[in-house]
Write an enzyme that holds these catalytic residues in place. Structure first.
Site, PDB file in Angstrom:
ATOM      1  N   GLN A  58       0.825  -1.207   0.000  1.00  0.00           N
ATOM      2  CA  GLN A  58       0.000   0.000   0.000  1.00  0.00           C
ATOM      3  C   GLN A  58       0.865   1.264   0.000  1.00  0.00           C
ATOM      4  OE1 GLN A  58      -0.372  -2.624   2.074  1.00  0.00           O
ATOM      5  NE2 GLN A  58      -2.495  -2.903   2.719  1.00  0.00           N
ATOM      6  N   GLN A  80      -0.278  -0.276  -5.679  1.00  0.00           N
ATOM      7  CA  GLN A  80      -1.421  -0.638  -4.833  1.00  0.00           C
ATOM      8  C   GLN A  80      -1.932   0.598  -4.095  1.00  0.00           C
ATOM      9  OE1 GLN A  80      -0.745  -3.993  -2.273  1.00  0.00           O
ATOM     10  NE2 GLN A  80      -2.688  -3.768  -1.190  1.00  0.00           N
ATOM     11  N   ASP A  81      -3.253   0.820  -4.154  1.00  0.00           N
ATOM     12  CA  ASP A  81      -3.906   1.927  -3.431  1.00  0.00           C
ATOM     13  C   ASP A  81      -3.465   3.308  -3.929  1.00  0.00           C
ATOM     14  OD1 ASP A  81      -5.056  -0.075  -1.981  1.00  0.00           O
ATOM     15  OD2 ASP A  81      -4.256   0.523  -0.046  1.00  0.00           O
ATOM     16  N   ASP A 102      -6.489  -2.595  -6.140  1.00  0.00           N
ATOM     17  CA  ASP A 102      -7.381  -1.670  -5.413  1.00  0.00           C
ATOM     18  C   ASP A 102      -6.966  -0.225  -5.624  1.00  0.00           C
ATOM     19  OD1 ASP A 102      -8.433  -4.046  -4.453  1.00  0.00           O
ATOM     20  OD2 ASP A 102      -7.481  -3.899  -2.496  1.00  0.00           O
ATOM     21  N   ARG A 170     -13.626  -5.098  -6.482  1.00  0.00           N
ATOM     22  CA  ARG A 170     -14.015  -6.012  -5.417  1.00  0.00           C
ATOM     23  C   ARG A 170     -14.534  -5.187  -4.254  1.00  0.00           C
ATOM     24  NH1 ARG A 170      -8.488  -8.538  -2.685  1.00  0.00           N
ATOM     25  NH2 ARG A 170      -7.311  -6.584  -2.437  1.00  0.00           N
TER      26      ARG A 170
END
Length: 264
Positions: A58, A80-81, A102, A170
């Site tokens: 993250q 990520q993120d 994500d 998701r």
């Protein structure tokens, strides 16, 4: 501060960057290169980057919690993120968003219009997930609407997209809501389209929908059979997700002078 405006010289000409990340011990929200909390924020022509890389997990480039925020011709780069659209009402126009897992997440009511979403190559064994929207109850007016945008593989993903699965989203929280409207999917999307986050509690509670998308990844054959997944076929079913209806955008976006399409 409220009603703050930052104007850069253009994507990749003006860059705000850092490399804070979760693996090195920074809590995920604090990894953000830039955090915005004051309402009425506008950014034009700026790249927000987090260069920590995929191995650092993250690592947020921008965390935006500003109400009535507008981002125009900006870029958000990470893995990520990448982009945390945390809360309130937000509008993104002609922006570039890069990531793997994500990488568009949060619980704002946000419309991303005429944007380019670039899917990068993740670490071996990982799968790409574009959105992780976090709506927590069925009455919340939050969600992500991705309208008239392109989903594009970066050169690093390249031919690997045949072996790396990519999903549209998701459920970060059980009532997650994401709608793709009139987008072009240049990247291969896994036939299921959407994937679980943890367990199966969200399958009947999410609202995931696709409407009139095109491209190699746009076929809805083989999509998840969740009760919360919808293939929309009529304007009446999708008009609630327009800038006009979803954000009441005609009441606040015009004063920013940023172009927008009020209708779907």
């Amino acid at each position: 501060m409220t009603n703050l405006m930052l104007i850069g010289d253009g994507i990749d000409a003006t860059i705000i960057t850092n490399n804070k990340n979760f693996v090195d011990g920074t809590p995920t929200p604090n990894t953000a290169t830039v955090q915005v909390w004051g309402s009425g924020f506008i950014a034009v022509g700026i790249t927000f980057a987090n260069t920590a890389g995929a191995k650092k997990q993250q690592a947020i480039a921008l965390l935006s919690a500003s109400n009535l925020a507008v981002y125009y011709k900006c870029s958000f780069k990470g893995y990520q993120d990448t982009l945390c659209i945390l809360e309130n009402q937000q509008f993104y126009r002609e922006c570039d968003i890069y990531g793997t897992i994500d990488f568009i997440f949060g619980d704002a009511a946000a419309v991303l219009q005429n944007c380019n979403i670039y899917v990068r190559k993740p670490l071996p064994g990982q799968e790409n997930v574009i959105t992780a929207q976090g709506r927590t109850n069925s009455t919340s007016n939050t969600g992500f609407v991705i309208h008239n945008s392109r989903i594009i593989p970066t050169p690093s993903l390249g031919m690997s997209q045949w072996s790396v699965k990519t999903f549209l989203g998701r459920p970060w929280r059980d009532y997650s809501r994401v709608v793709y409207v009139k987008c072009h999917f240049d990247v291969l999307i896994d036939h299921a389209g959407w994937m679980p986050y943890i367990g199966s509690s969200a399958f009947d509670k999410v609202y995931y929908a696709e409407y009139m998308n095109q491209g190699k990844g746009a076929s809805t054959v083989g999509r998840v059979k969740w009760r919360g997944y919808h293939i929309l076929t009529t304007y009446k079913a999708v008009e609630q997700f327009s800038v006009h209806n979803f954000l009441n955008g005609e009441s606040w976006i015009p004063q920013t002078k940023v172009p927008f399409n009020s209708d779907i």
